[in-house]
Design an enzyme around this catalytic site. Structure first.
Site, PDB file in Angstrom:
ATOM      1  N   HIS A 130      10.252 -24.206   8.504  1.00  0.00           N
ATOM      2  CA  HIS A 130       9.244 -24.978   9.240  1.00  0.00           C
ATOM      3  C   HIS A 130       7.811 -24.764   8.758  1.00  0.00           C
ATOM      4  O   HIS A 130       6.984 -25.660   8.913  1.00  0.00           O
ATOM      5  CB  HIS A 130       9.311 -24.629  10.737  1.00  0.00           C
ATOM      6  CG  HIS A 130      10.510 -25.198  11.421  1.00  0.00           C
ATOM      7  ND1 HIS A 130      10.695 -25.138  12.790  1.00  0.00           N
ATOM      8  CD2 HIS A 130      11.603 -25.845  10.928  1.00  0.00           C
ATOM      9  CE1 HIS A 130      11.850 -25.716  13.103  1.00  0.00           C
ATOM     10  NE2 HIS A 130      12.427 -26.143  11.989  1.00  0.00           N
TER      11      HIS A 130
ATOM     12  N   GLY B 119      -1.714  -5.671   8.553  1.00  0.00           N
ATOM     13  CA  GLY B 119      -2.954  -5.689   7.770  1.00  0.00           C
ATOM     14  C   GLY B 119      -2.806  -6.489   6.487  1.00  0.00           C
ATOM     15  O   GLY B 119      -3.671  -7.301   6.137  1.00  0.00           O
TER      16      GLY B 119
ATOM     17  N   ASP C  94       0.855  -1.201   0.000  1.00  0.00           N
ATOM     18  CA  ASP C  94       0.000   0.000   0.000  1.00  0.00           C
ATOM     19  C   ASP C  94       0.883   1.240   0.000  1.00  0.00           C
ATOM     20  O   ASP C  94       2.115   1.157  -0.162  1.00  0.00           O
ATOM     21  CB  ASP C  94      -0.996  -0.037   1.180  1.00  0.00           C
ATOM     22  CG  ASP C  94      -0.327   0.174   2.532  1.00  0.00           C
ATOM     23  OD1 ASP C  94       0.926   0.268   2.600  1.00  0.00           O
ATOM     24  OD2 ASP C  94      -1.063   0.248   3.527  1.00  0.00           O
ATOM     25  N   HIS C  95       0.249   2.406   0.200  1.00  0.00           N
ATOM     26  CA  HIS C  95       0.993   3.673   0.160  1.00  0.00           C
ATOM     27  C   HIS C  95       2.083   3.737   1.238  1.00  0.00           C
ATOM     28  O   HIS C  95       3.174   4.237   0.986  1.00  0.00           O
ATOM     29  CB  HIS C  95       0.027   4.855   0.324  1.00  0.00           C
ATOM     30  CG  HIS C  95      -0.846   4.742   1.534  1.00  0.00           C
ATOM     31  ND1 HIS C  95      -1.925   3.880   1.584  1.00  0.00           N
ATOM     32  CD2 HIS C  95      -0.790   5.336   2.745  1.00  0.00           C
ATOM     33  CE1 HIS C  95      -2.499   3.979   2.773  1.00  0.00           C
ATOM     34  NE2 HIS C  95      -1.826   4.850   3.501  1.00  0.00           N
TER      35      HIS C  95
ATOM     36  N   CYS D 203       3.171  -3.173   3.957  1.00  0.00           N
ATOM     37  CA  CYS D 203       2.280  -2.061   4.317  1.00  0.00           C
ATOM     38  C   CYS D 203       2.968  -1.296   5.451  1.00  0.00           C
ATOM     39  O   CYS D 203       4.197  -1.389   5.588  1.00  0.00           O
ATOM     40  CB  CYS D 203       0.870  -2.542   4.665  1.00  0.00           C
ATOM     41  SG  CYS D 203       0.709  -3.516   6.164  1.00  0.00           S
ATOM     42  N   GLY D 204       2.228  -0.540   6.233  1.00  0.00           N
ATOM     43  CA  GLY D 204       2.866   0.229   7.292  1.00  0.00           C
ATOM     44  C   GLY D 204       3.447  -0.651   8.386  1.00  0.00           C
ATOM     45  O   GLY D 204       4.602  -0.510   8.781  1.00  0.00           O
ATOM     46  N   THR D 205       2.625  -1.578   8.859  1.00  0.00           N
ATOM     47  CA  THR D 205       3.061  -2.477   9.935  1.00  0.00           C
ATOM     48  C   THR D 205       3.409  -3.869   9.427  1.00  0.00           C
ATOM     49  O   THR D 205       4.051  -4.646  10.143  1.00  0.00           O
ATOM     50  CB  THR D 205       1.933  -2.663  10.964  1.00  0.00           C
ATOM     51  OG1 THR D 205       0.785  -3.179  10.271  1.00  0.00           O
ATOM     52  CG2 THR D 205       1.575  -1.348  11.638  1.00  0.00           C
ATOM     53  N   GLY D 206       2.907  -4.209   8.255  1.00  0.00           N
ATOM     54  CA  GLY D 206       3.016  -5.582   7.738  1.00  0.00           C
ATOM     55  C   GLY D 206       1.870  -6.454   8.235  1.00  0.00           C
ATOM     56  O   GLY D 206       1.677  -7.569   7.749  1.00  0.00           O
TER      57      GLY D 206
ATOM     58  N   ARG E  91       8.526 -33.722   9.500  1.00  0.00           N
ATOM     59  CA  ARG E  91       7.473 -33.555  10.507  1.00  0.00           C
ATOM     60  C   ARG E  91       6.714 -32.246  10.313  1.00  0.00           C
ATOM     61  O   ARG E  91       5.556 -32.139  10.709  1.00  0.00           O
ATOM     62  CB  ARG E  91       8.060 -33.627  11.918  1.00  0.00           C
ATOM     63  CG  ARG E  91       8.933 -32.449  12.308  1.00  0.00           C
ATOM     64  CD  ARG E  91       9.621 -32.676  13.642  1.00  0.00           C
ATOM     65  NE  ARG E  91      10.284 -31.485  14.166  1.00  0.00           N
ATOM     66  CZ  ARG E  91      11.476 -31.064  13.756  1.00  0.00           C
ATOM     67  NH1 ARG E  91      12.127 -31.705  12.789  1.00  0.00           N
ATOM     68  NH2 ARG E  91      12.020 -29.978  14.302  1.00  0.00           N
ATOM     69  N   HIS E  92       7.364 -31.280   9.675  1.00  0.00           N
ATOM     70  CA  HIS E  92       6.701 -29.986   9.479  1.00  0.00           C
ATOM     71  C   HIS E  92       5.599 -30.072   8.424  1.00  0.00           C
ATOM     72  O   HIS E  92       4.642 -29.298   8.466  1.00  0.00           O
ATOM     73  CB  HIS E  92       7.729 -28.920   9.100  1.00  0.00           C
ATOM     74  CG  HIS E  92       8.807 -28.788  10.127  1.00  0.00           C
ATOM     75  ND1 HIS E  92       8.553 -28.350  11.407  1.00  0.00           N
ATOM     76  CD2 HIS E  92      10.120 -29.095  10.077  1.00  0.00           C
ATOM     77  CE1 HIS E  92       9.673 -28.374  12.100  1.00  0.00           C
ATOM     78  NE2 HIS E  92      10.640 -28.824  11.319  1.00  0.00           N
TER      79      HIS E  92
HETATM   80  C1  RB5 Z   1      -2.035   2.610   6.456  1.00  0.00           C
HETATM   81  O1  RB5 Z   1      -2.144   3.824   7.102  1.00  0.00           O
HETATM   82  C2  RB5 Z   1      -1.774   1.494   7.450  1.00  0.00           C
HETATM   83  O2  RB5 Z   1      -2.888   1.312   8.254  1.00  0.00           O
HETATM   84  C3  RB5 Z   1      -1.408   0.241   6.732  1.00  0.00           C
HETATM   85  O3  RB5 Z   1      -0.279   0.454   5.939  1.00  0.00           O
HETATM   86  C4  RB5 Z   1      -1.039  -0.948   7.591  1.00  0.00           C
HETATM   87  O4  RB5 Z   1      -0.102  -0.596   8.541  1.00  0.00           O
HETATM   88  C5  RB5 Z   1      -2.137  -1.744   8.139  1.00  0.00           C
HETATM   89  O5  RB5 Z   1      -1.942  -2.801   8.747  1.00  0.00           O
END
Ligand code: RB5
Length: 149
Positions: free
Chosen positions: A97, A69, A7-8, A64-67, A131-132
């Site tokens: 694994h 979502g 995303d952005h 994404c921002g956090t990875g 096993r995995h």
């Molecule tokens: C976008 O603002 C942010 O919410 C998205 O990139 C992500 O971090 C969501 O999990």
């Protein structure tokens, strides 16, 4: 072939990863987004994951921002095992694994230096099987609506 998308918020890191893939002659297809304009991560997650499930791509890298979502969205696609990673050990073992086929990262969480190390180990580590595989089969069974207990 690798699918890459985000995303952005992930856009700047995606561009760094593209440069890394180019420099290492690793073929990829970029499913977007293509600018820092607002773009919803579920769209690129689904686009990239569909390419993995169809066999057009072997693996995908999503940012994404956090990875978080984008990994949630990716894991809704049947056949996808996406892992949101911030550390080298997890990126390595999710291949060894878990036979993860999608690596997700947060551009607001890690810098490009760490991210490229995660990409490298993710792309170059083989699943151990054994096993995995039993556990992967159990994950697939859950996906198919089966009860494990
Ligand atoms: C976008 O603002 C942010 O919410 C998205 O990139 C992500 O971090 C969501 O999990």
């Amino acid at each position: 072939m690798i699918a890459i998308g985000g995303d952005h918020a992930g856009y700047p890191l995606k561009e760094e990863i593209r440069a890394y893939l180019d420099a290492n002659n690793i073929e990829y297809t970029d499913v977007g987004c293509y600018s820092p304009e607002r773009f919803d991560y579920a769209i690129s997650a689904q686009k990239a994951c569909d390419k993995v499930v169809s066999g057009e791509c072997d693996k995908a890298i999503l940012i994404c921002g956090t990875g978080v979502g984008i990994s949630m969205a990716a894991n809704k696609v049947k056949g996808i095992r996406a892992c949101c990673c911030t550390d080298y050990f997890s990126a390595k073992y999710t291949r060894l694994h878990n036979d993860a086929n999608v690596l997700c990262m947060g551009a607001r969480v890690i810098g490009a230096g760490s991210a490229l190390e995660l990409v490298d180990v993710f792309l170059n580590t083989e699943f151990e099987g054994g096993r995995h595989q039993t556990r992967i089969d159990q994950i697939t069974a859950i996906e198919n609506g089966e009860k494990l207990y």
